[in-house]
Write a protein that holds these residues in place. Sequence first.
Motif, PDB file in Angstrom:
ATOM      1  N   GLU A   1       0.887  -0.950   0.023  1.00 26.35           N
ATOM      2  CA  GLU A   1       0.150   0.077  -0.059  1.00 26.35           C
ATOM      3  C   GLU A   1       0.918   1.213  -0.078  1.00 26.35           C
ATOM      4  OE1 GLU A   1      -2.818   0.081   3.122  1.00 26.35           O
ATOM      5  OE2 GLU A   1      -2.974  -1.990   3.153  1.00 26.35           O
ATOM      6  N   VAL A   2       0.594   2.190  -0.968  1.00 27.40           N
ATOM      7  CA  VAL A   2       1.247   3.340  -0.894  1.00 27.40           C
ATOM      8  C   VAL A   2       0.246   4.668  -1.089  1.00 27.40           C
ATOM      9  CG1 VAL A   2       3.009   4.957  -2.211  1.00 27.40           C
ATOM     10  CG2 VAL A   2       3.120   2.605  -1.918  1.00 27.40           C
ATOM     11  N   ARG A   3       0.264   5.535   0.155  1.00 25.09           N
ATOM     12  CA  ARG A   3      -0.749   6.711   0.176  1.00 25.09           C
ATOM     13  C   ARG A   3       0.251   7.992   0.195  1.00 25.09           C
ATOM     14  NH1 ARG A   3      -3.881   4.552   4.356  1.00 25.09           N
ATOM     15  NH2 ARG A   3      -2.758   6.059   5.592  1.00 25.09           N
ATOM     16  N   VAL A   4      -0.019   9.128  -0.373  1.00 24.74           N
ATOM     17  CA  VAL A   4       0.520  10.489  -0.400  1.00 24.74           C
ATOM     18  C   VAL A   4      -0.591  11.261  -0.183  1.00 24.74           C
ATOM     19  CG1 VAL A   4       2.086  12.188  -1.471  1.00 24.74           C
ATOM     20  CG2 VAL A   4       2.581   9.595  -2.042  1.00 24.74           C
ATOM     21  N   ALA A   5      -0.433  12.038   1.020  1.00 20.73           N
ATOM     22  CA  ALA A   5      -1.577  12.825   1.473  1.00 20.73           C
ATOM     23  C   ALA A   5      -1.044  14.291   1.698  1.00 20.73           C
ATOM     24  CB  ALA A   5      -2.230  12.298   2.473  1.00 20.73           C
ATOM     25  N   ASP A   6      -1.703  15.336   1.215  1.00 17.72           N
ATOM     26  CA  ASP A   6      -1.034  16.754   1.609  1.00 17.72           C
ATOM     27  C   ASP A   6      -1.686  16.694   3.137  1.00 17.72           C
ATOM     28  OD1 ASP A   6      -0.014  17.570  -0.703  1.00 17.72           O
ATOM     29  OD2 ASP A   6      -2.286  17.980  -1.422  1.00 17.72           O
ATOM     30  N   LEU A   7      -1.089  17.778   3.811  1.00 18.24           N
ATOM     31  CA  LEU A   7      -1.181  17.887   5.438  1.00 18.24           C
ATOM     32  C   LEU A   7      -1.668  19.238   5.347  1.00 18.24           C
ATOM     33  CD1 LEU A   7       2.173  16.602   6.526  1.00 18.24           C
ATOM     34  CD2 LEU A   7      -0.006  15.452   6.646  1.00 18.24           C
ATOM     35  N   PRO A   8      -2.743  19.305   6.355  1.00 16.04           N
ATOM     36  CA  PRO A   8      -3.531  20.728   6.638  1.00 16.04           C
ATOM     37  C   PRO A   8      -2.306  21.940   6.887  1.00 16.04           C
ATOM     38  CG  PRO A   8      -4.281  19.185   7.935  1.00 16.04           C
ATOM     39  CD  PRO A   8      -3.154  18.379   7.239  1.00 16.04           C
ATOM     40  N   SER A   9      -1.543  21.431   7.689  1.00 17.59           N
ATOM     41  CA  SER A   9      -0.498  22.429   7.906  1.00 17.59           C
ATOM     42  C   SER A   9       0.752  22.649   7.133  1.00 17.59           C
ATOM     43  CB  SER A   9       0.352  22.069   9.320  1.00 17.59           C
ATOM     44  OG  SER A   9       0.968  20.815   9.314  1.00 17.59           O
ATOM     45  N   GLY A  10       0.674  21.991   5.993  1.00 19.91           N
ATOM     46  CA  GLY A  10       1.601  22.460   4.807  1.00 19.91           C
ATOM     47  C   GLY A  10       2.191  20.914   4.750  1.00 19.91           C
ATOM     48  N   GLY A  11       3.128  20.818   3.550  1.00 17.33           N
ATOM     49  CA  GLY A  11       3.741  19.541   3.427  1.00 17.33           C
ATOM     50  C   GLY A  11       3.030  18.350   3.097  1.00 17.33           C
ATOM     51  N   LYS A  12       3.668  17.140   3.196  1.00 15.35           N
ATOM     52  CA  LYS A  12       2.793  15.901   2.720  1.00 15.35           C
ATOM     53  C   LYS A  12       3.296  14.866   3.748  1.00 15.35           C
ATOM     54  CE  LYS A  12       6.424  14.510  -0.687  1.00 15.35           C
ATOM     55  NZ  LYS A  12       7.128  15.652  -0.229  1.00 15.35           N
ATOM     56  N   CYS A  13       2.383  13.788   3.697  1.00 14.35           N
ATOM     57  CA  CYS A  13       2.883  12.563   4.325  1.00 14.35           C
ATOM     58  C   CYS A  13       2.661  11.319   3.311  1.00 14.35           C
ATOM     59  CB  CYS A  13       1.631  12.248   5.476  1.00 14.35           C
ATOM     60  SG  CYS A  13       2.091  11.022   6.691  1.00 14.35           S
ATOM     61  N   ILE A  14       3.742  10.586   3.577  1.00 12.20           N
ATOM     62  CA  ILE A  14       3.810   9.318   2.776  1.00 12.20           C
ATOM     63  C   ILE A  14       3.520   8.231   3.457  1.00 12.20           C
ATOM     64  CG2 ILE A  14       4.953   7.800   1.253  1.00 12.20           C
ATOM     65  CD1 ILE A  14       6.378  10.326  -0.025  1.00 12.20           C
ATOM     66  N   THR A  15       2.569   7.432   3.308  1.00 11.37           N
ATOM     67  CA  THR A  15       2.196   6.163   4.319  1.00 11.37           C
ATOM     68  C   THR A  15       2.312   4.986   3.391  1.00 11.37           C
ATOM     69  OG1 THR A  15       0.865   7.375   5.810  1.00 11.37           O
ATOM     70  CG2 THR A  15       0.774   5.056   5.709  1.00 11.37           C
ATOM     71  N   VAL A  16       3.016   4.170   3.954  1.00 16.07           N
ATOM     72  CA  VAL A  16       3.080   2.640   3.145  1.00 16.07           C
ATOM     73  C   VAL A  16       2.866   1.674   4.078  1.00 16.07           C
ATOM     74  CG1 VAL A  16       4.663   3.836   1.461  1.00 16.07           C
ATOM     75  CG2 VAL A  16       5.679   2.573   3.394  1.00 16.07           C
ATOM     76  N   VAL A  17       2.581   0.432   3.527  1.00 17.07           N
ATOM     77  CA  VAL A  17       2.538  -0.856   4.185  1.00 17.07           C
ATOM     78  C   VAL A  17       3.585  -1.570   3.605  1.00 17.07           C
ATOM     79  CG1 VAL A  17       1.277  -2.859   5.154  1.00 17.07           C
ATOM     80  CG2 VAL A  17       0.304  -0.291   5.336  1.00 17.07           C
ATOM     81  N   VAL A  18       4.704  -2.244   4.419  1.00 10.85           N
ATOM     82  CA  VAL A  18       5.466  -3.318   3.829  1.00 10.85           C
ATOM     83  C   VAL A  18       5.059  -4.567   4.196  1.00 10.85           C
ATOM     84  CG1 VAL A  18       8.035  -3.805   3.426  1.00 10.85           C
ATOM     85  CG2 VAL A  18       7.407  -1.243   3.713  1.00 10.85           C
ATOM     86  N   PRO A  19       4.872  -5.869   3.670  1.00  8.10           N
ATOM     87  CA  PRO A  19       4.664  -6.861   3.872  1.00  8.10           C
ATOM     88  C   PRO A  19       5.670  -7.565   4.858  1.00  8.10           C
ATOM     89  CG  PRO A  19       4.263  -6.890   1.723  1.00  8.10           C
ATOM     90  CD  PRO A  19       5.186  -5.653   1.729  1.00  8.10           C
ATOM     91  N   LEU A  20       5.293  -8.456   5.902  1.00 11.66           N
ATOM     92  CA  LEU A  20       6.449  -8.907   6.607  1.00 11.66           C
ATOM     93  C   LEU A  20       6.178 -10.606   6.269  1.00 11.66           C
ATOM     94  CD1 LEU A  20       6.108  -7.505   9.987  1.00 11.66           C
ATOM     95  CD2 LEU A  20       7.946  -7.027   8.371  1.00 11.66           C
TER      96      LEU A  20
END
Length: 149
Positions: A129-148
């Motif tokens: 899973e890969v998500r890139v989201a804008d942050l309300p305070s500015g910038g971005k957040c990238i969230t991923v899930v790496v399988p184990l």
Amino acid sequence: MSERDTTRTVEERGTHPHGRPCRPADARRAVEHAVTACTGLHDAASCGVGALADAVLVASELTTNAILHGGGITDFQVDVVGPGMRPGVRLSVCDRSHDLPVAVPPTDDRGRRCLGGRGWPIVCRLSREVRVADLPSGGKCITVVVPLS
């Protein structure tokens, strides 16, 4: 050691005052700690050495990119998802830039090798899973899930 001595231990160097990693090495250690703590407590599906290495590599790539291209790491979160679902390491790395990550072709228009640009494809390939989201305070957040597993 006196109260006024401000020397930090090796464990504390490189981390943000609020405990967030601010170097790729800190992020790698945080991933290793989260996975070991979780698999030890919950006996989650065994985590192979290769799967842990993938998660550590992704953490390193995301934090390095945040430092080099995103104006620095503004937040870092790591946790292990599972049991009950496919086990994985969820990583969130936030930075100051709104620019989306890009892959750079390996060669330029004249056929010369280009430096860099391979980290993002590695992150995408190793993550389920890969998500890139804008942050309300500015910038971005990238969230991923790496399988184990």
